[in-house]
Scaffold this active site. Structure first.
Site, short mmCIF file in Angstrom:
data_model
loop_
_atom_site.label_atom_id
_atom_site.label_comp_id
_atom_site.label_asym_id
_atom_site.label_seq_id
_atom_site.Cartn_x
_atom_site.Cartn_y
_atom_site.Cartn_z
CD GLU A 181 41.06 -35.38 -47.69
OE1 GLU A 181 40.92 -35.19 -48.91
OE2 GLU A 181 40.90 -34.51 -46.83
CE LYS B 98 40.01 -27.13 -46.87
NZ LYS B 98 39.75 -28.54 -46.52
N1 PSU Z 1 42.28 -30.76 -45.68
C1 PSU Z 1 43.53 -30.40 -46.11
N2 PSU Z 1 43.72 -30.24 -47.46
C2 PSU Z 1 42.69 -30.46 -48.37
C3 PSU Z 1 41.39 -30.83 -47.93
C4 PSU Z 1 41.24 -30.98 -46.55
O1 PSU Z 1 44.45 -30.21 -45.29
O2 PSU Z 1 42.92 -30.33 -49.59
C5 PSU Z 1 40.26 -31.09 -48.93
C6 PSU Z 1 39.30 -32.14 -48.39
O3 PSU Z 1 39.25 -33.20 -49.33
C7 PSU Z 1 37.97 -31.46 -48.29
C8 PSU Z 1 38.08 -30.47 -49.42
O4 PSU Z 1 36.88 -32.33 -48.40
O5 PSU Z 1 39.41 -29.97 -49.25
C9 PSU Z 1 37.01 -29.39 -49.35
O6 PSU Z 1 36.76 -28.94 -50.65
P1 PSU Z 1 35.42 -28.10 -50.96
O7 PSU Z 1 35.57 -26.86 -50.15
O8 PSU Z 1 35.47 -27.86 -52.46
O9 PSU Z 1 34.28 -28.98 -50.56
#
Ligand code: PSU
Ligand code: MN
Length: 307
Positions: free
Chosen positions: A24, A158
């Protein structure tokens, strides 16, 4: 405007049924600070290549969806101002607007499956945010994984999230969750989130067998999450984690941060408040996951073609 543009090596690999791992770009544009982000973007790709597998970093350049960004395109998404964070719902708008954008887990997973790429590596999934019963903030990653046939290697979700609620939602949505050589669900920066998983597989070959069985059965429409924990010696100090997270959550409230800015805000807060310690951990997570994803993709490609 093109539908989906493929990098040359990715196109060749897919046409020959050679293993490919999707990566990604939101991590690069919004998850890691500059200028380190570009270095890491290249390191992640190299980790995949080191296993003899072709990396396909996915993103949107000038409105074009690209599966397999070249180095110029990767550089542009890592360094340009105004790179949007694109979930699935944003892809066609970005195309119409001719915008640059980075793809999240949700949109990368959807595009990988569309391209016929079976395995995808990221850091940590999005999920249910703390306080979601009030804010309704749940990542589109979850609902997208429910309907997208791709295997995602991650270090759990996360640790800034409500991990228990996220696991409940993954169960409801029918997303397969497997621990890699563990029955404890990892907590991204932390080896152990404090929650169990039902299943553990021990080798890339076993995970490839899961993918094959899933395809042969043809019953399950959604994703497989392979949760790969950091070794305890490489995790962020749990006491530091707890303190910094509490500060970060208070900062969200104070500064009125909402919507898609929440995750980048908290990651950046960690990187600052730990004086870069969380950044090093985050990078280790991504590179380790890319390596495991490549091993799984290679094991899957080595299986005899299904009858
Ligand atoms: N994993 C990481 N760093 C990131 C992300 C994932 O180590 O920045 C990103 C991914 O792209 C994931 C996003 O889809 O964070 C989630 O964002 P949100 O909570 O706004 O959906
Ligand atoms: Mn959100």
């Amino acid at each position: 405007m093109q539908e989906v543009r493929y990098g040359q090596r990715v196109r060749q690999a897919l046409s020959k049924h050679l293993p490919v791992v999707a990566l990604e770009s939101t991590i690069i544009s919004h998850g890691l600070p500059r200028p380190r982000n570009l270095v890491v973007a290249r390191d992640i790709e190299q980790a995949v290549r080191d296993q003899g597998v072709v990396p396909a970093t996915i993103g949107v350049v000038g409105g074009d969806v690209v599966v397999g960004l070249d180095d110029d395109e990767l550089t542009r998404l890592a360094t340009a101002d105004g790179v949007a964070k694109l979930s699935v719902r944003d892809l066609a708008v970005a195309a119409a607007a001719g915008a640059d954008g980075a793809t999240t887990v949700a949109s990368t997973a959807a595009l990988a499956a569309h391209a016929g790429i079976h395995v995808f590596a990221t850091g940590g999934l999005g999920g249910v945010h703390r306080g979601a019963s009030e804010s309704f903030d749940e990542s589109a990653d979850l609902v997208t994984l429910a309907r997208t046939p791709v295997l995602v290697v991650c270090a759990g979700v996360k640790s800034i999230l409500d991990v228990g609620a996220t696991l409940e939602r993954l169960e409801t949505l029918g997303v397969t969750v497997v621990g890699y050589a563990t029955k404890r669900f990892p907590g991204f920066y932390l080896t152990d989130s404090g929650f169990n998983v039902d299943w553990s597989l021990e080798t890339p070959e076993q995970v490839a067998a899961l993918l094959r069985a899933r395809q042969a059965q043809g019953v399950h429409p959604g994703a497989v999450v392979v949760a790969n924990p950091l070794p305890p010696s490489e995790q962020l100090d749990p006491a530091l984690h707890e303190r910094v997270l509490a500060e970060g959550l208070a900062g969200l409230e104070r500064e009125g941060v909402t919507g898609k800015a929440v995750t980048p805000y908290l990651l950046a807060h960690f990187h600052e408040a730990t004086a870069g310690a969380s950044l090093e951990v985050n990078i280790r997570i991504i590179v380790r996951n890319a390596t495991l994803a490549a091993q799984i993709a290679a094991a899957y490609a080595a299986l005899p073609v299904a009858a």
